[in-house]
Scaffold this motif. Structure first.
Motif, mmCIF file in Angstrom:
data_model
loop_
_atom_site.group_PDB
_atom_site.id
_atom_site.type_symbol
_atom_site.label_atom_id
_atom_site.label_comp_id
_atom_site.label_asym_id
_atom_site.label_seq_id
_atom_site.Cartn_x
_atom_site.Cartn_y
_atom_site.Cartn_z
ATOM 1 N N GLN A 21 0.838 -1.190 0.000
ATOM 2 C CA GLN A 21 0.000 0.000 0.000
ATOM 3 C C GLN A 21 0.878 1.247 0.000
ATOM 4 O O GLN A 21 1.969 1.260 0.571
ATOM 5 C CB GLN A 21 -0.895 0.028 1.231
ATOM 6 C CG GLN A 21 -1.881 -1.102 1.291
ATOM 7 C CD GLN A 21 -2.719 -1.033 2.551
ATOM 8 O OE1 GLN A 21 -2.712 -0.030 3.257
ATOM 9 N NE2 GLN A 21 -3.426 -2.105 2.834
ATOM 10 N N SER A 22 0.367 2.317 -0.599
ATOM 11 C CA SER A 22 1.161 3.543 -0.695
ATOM 12 C C SER A 22 1.438 4.125 0.681
ATOM 13 O O SER A 22 2.509 4.668 0.923
ATOM 14 C CB SER A 22 0.460 4.570 -1.570
ATOM 15 O OG SER A 22 -0.801 4.906 -1.028
ATOM 16 N N ARG A 23 0.508 4.002 1.608
ATOM 17 C CA ARG A 23 0.756 4.557 2.941
ATOM 18 C C ARG A 23 1.796 3.741 3.701
ATOM 19 O O ARG A 23 2.503 4.265 4.561
ATOM 20 C CB ARG A 23 -0.532 4.702 3.726
ATOM 21 C CG ARG A 23 -1.211 3.426 4.068
ATOM 22 C CD ARG A 23 -2.466 3.734 4.856
ATOM 23 N NE ARG A 23 -2.764 2.631 5.728
ATOM 24 C CZ ARG A 23 -3.965 2.134 5.909
ATOM 25 N NH1 ARG A 23 -4.989 2.674 5.289
ATOM 26 N NH2 ARG A 23 -4.156 1.128 6.709
ATOM 27 N N HIS A 24 1.926 2.458 3.379
ATOM 28 C CA HIS A 24 2.980 1.656 3.993
ATOM 29 C C HIS A 24 4.338 2.058 3.434
ATOM 30 O O HIS A 24 5.329 2.069 4.163
ATOM 31 C CB HIS A 24 2.720 0.173 3.773
ATOM 32 C CG HIS A 24 1.593 -0.353 4.608
ATOM 33 N ND1 HIS A 24 1.323 -1.687 4.714
ATOM 34 C CD2 HIS A 24 0.665 0.273 5.372
ATOM 35 C CE1 HIS A 24 0.285 -1.865 5.508
ATOM 36 N NE2 HIS A 24 -0.136 -0.677 5.909
ATOM 37 N N ARG A 25 4.380 2.395 2.145
ATOM 38 C CA ARG A 25 5.634 2.886 1.565
ATOM 39 C C ARG A 25 6.052 4.197 2.223
ATOM 40 O O ARG A 25 7.234 4.421 2.484
ATOM 41 C CB ARG A 25 5.488 3.079 0.061
ATOM 42 C CG ARG A 25 5.583 1.777 -0.691
ATOM 43 C CD ARG A 25 5.534 1.997 -2.191
ATOM 44 N NE ARG A 25 4.424 1.200 -2.701
ATOM 45 C CZ ARG A 25 3.418 1.646 -3.428
ATOM 46 N NH1 ARG A 25 3.377 2.898 -3.794
ATOM 47 N NH2 ARG A 25 2.467 0.840 -3.809
ATOM 48 N N LEU A 26 5.092 5.049 2.507
ATOM 49 C CA LEU A 26 5.400 6.311 3.188
ATOM 50 C C LEU A 26 5.881 6.055 4.612
ATOM 51 O O LEU A 26 6.764 6.766 5.109
ATOM 52 C CB LEU A 26 4.164 7.216 3.201
ATOM 53 C CG LEU A 26 3.747 7.796 1.859
ATOM 54 C CD1 LEU A 26 2.420 8.531 1.995
ATOM 55 C CD2 LEU A 26 4.816 8.719 1.316
ATOM 56 N N SER A 27 5.337 5.045 5.263
ATOM 57 C CA SER A 27 5.770 4.707 6.620
ATOM 58 C C SER A 27 7.200 4.182 6.628
ATOM 59 O O SER A 27 7.979 4.472 7.538
ATOM 60 C CB SER A 27 4.835 3.677 7.243
ATOM 61 O OG SER A 27 3.543 4.208 7.380
ATOM 62 N N VAL A 28 7.553 3.402 5.603
ATOM 63 C CA VAL A 28 8.934 2.917 5.484
ATOM 64 C C VAL A 28 9.873 4.095 5.309
ATOM 65 O O VAL A 28 10.940 4.162 5.927
ATOM 66 C CB VAL A 28 9.062 1.919 4.309
ATOM 67 C CG1 VAL A 28 10.514 1.631 3.991
ATOM 68 C CG2 VAL A 28 8.331 0.627 4.622
ATOM 69 N N LYS A 29 9.481 5.047 4.488
ATOM 70 C CA LYS A 29 10.288 6.246 4.285
ATOM 71 C C LYS A 29 10.399 7.058 5.576
ATOM 72 O O LYS A 29 11.448 7.618 5.888
ATOM 73 C CB LYS A 29 9.673 7.092 3.175
ATOM 74 C CG LYS A 29 10.533 8.208 2.692
ATOM 75 C CD LYS A 29 9.918 8.886 1.479
ATOM 76 C CE LYS A 29 10.839 9.969 0.977
ATOM 77 N NZ LYS A 29 10.293 10.609 -0.227
ATOM 78 N N ALA A 30 9.317 7.104 6.359
ATOM 79 C CA ALA A 30 9.333 7.833 7.627
ATOM 80 C C ALA A 30 10.300 7.200 8.625
ATOM 81 O O ALA A 30 10.887 7.901 9.452
ATOM 82 C CB ALA A 30 7.931 7.882 8.218
#
Length: 63
Positions: A21-30
């Motif tokens: 999911q795109s929000r999981h990708r953002l969480s990895v980046k965070a």
């Protein structure tokens, strides 16, 4: 969850981001993780624990 005496936690990205999911990708980046097998040592806080719990299938917490 493994916790060092110094109040830090070490996280490793063990699975690729394709198909997530795109929000999981953002969480990895965070978390500061980029490529596969990248490692970060982070301050142990409720926010970091929440991100790790959300990404339990992508990351590994190391001692």
């Amino acid at each position: 969850m493994a916790k060092n005496e110094s109040g830090t936690v070490t996280v490793r990205l063990v699975k690729g981001l394709r198909g997530t999911q795109s929000r999981h990708r953002l969480s990895v980046k965070a978390l500061g993780l980029g490529k596969l097998n990248s490692v970060r040592t982070l301050k142990d806080s409720p926010q970091v624990r929440g991100l790790i719990n959300q990404l339990h299938y992508l990351v590994k917490v190391e001692d």
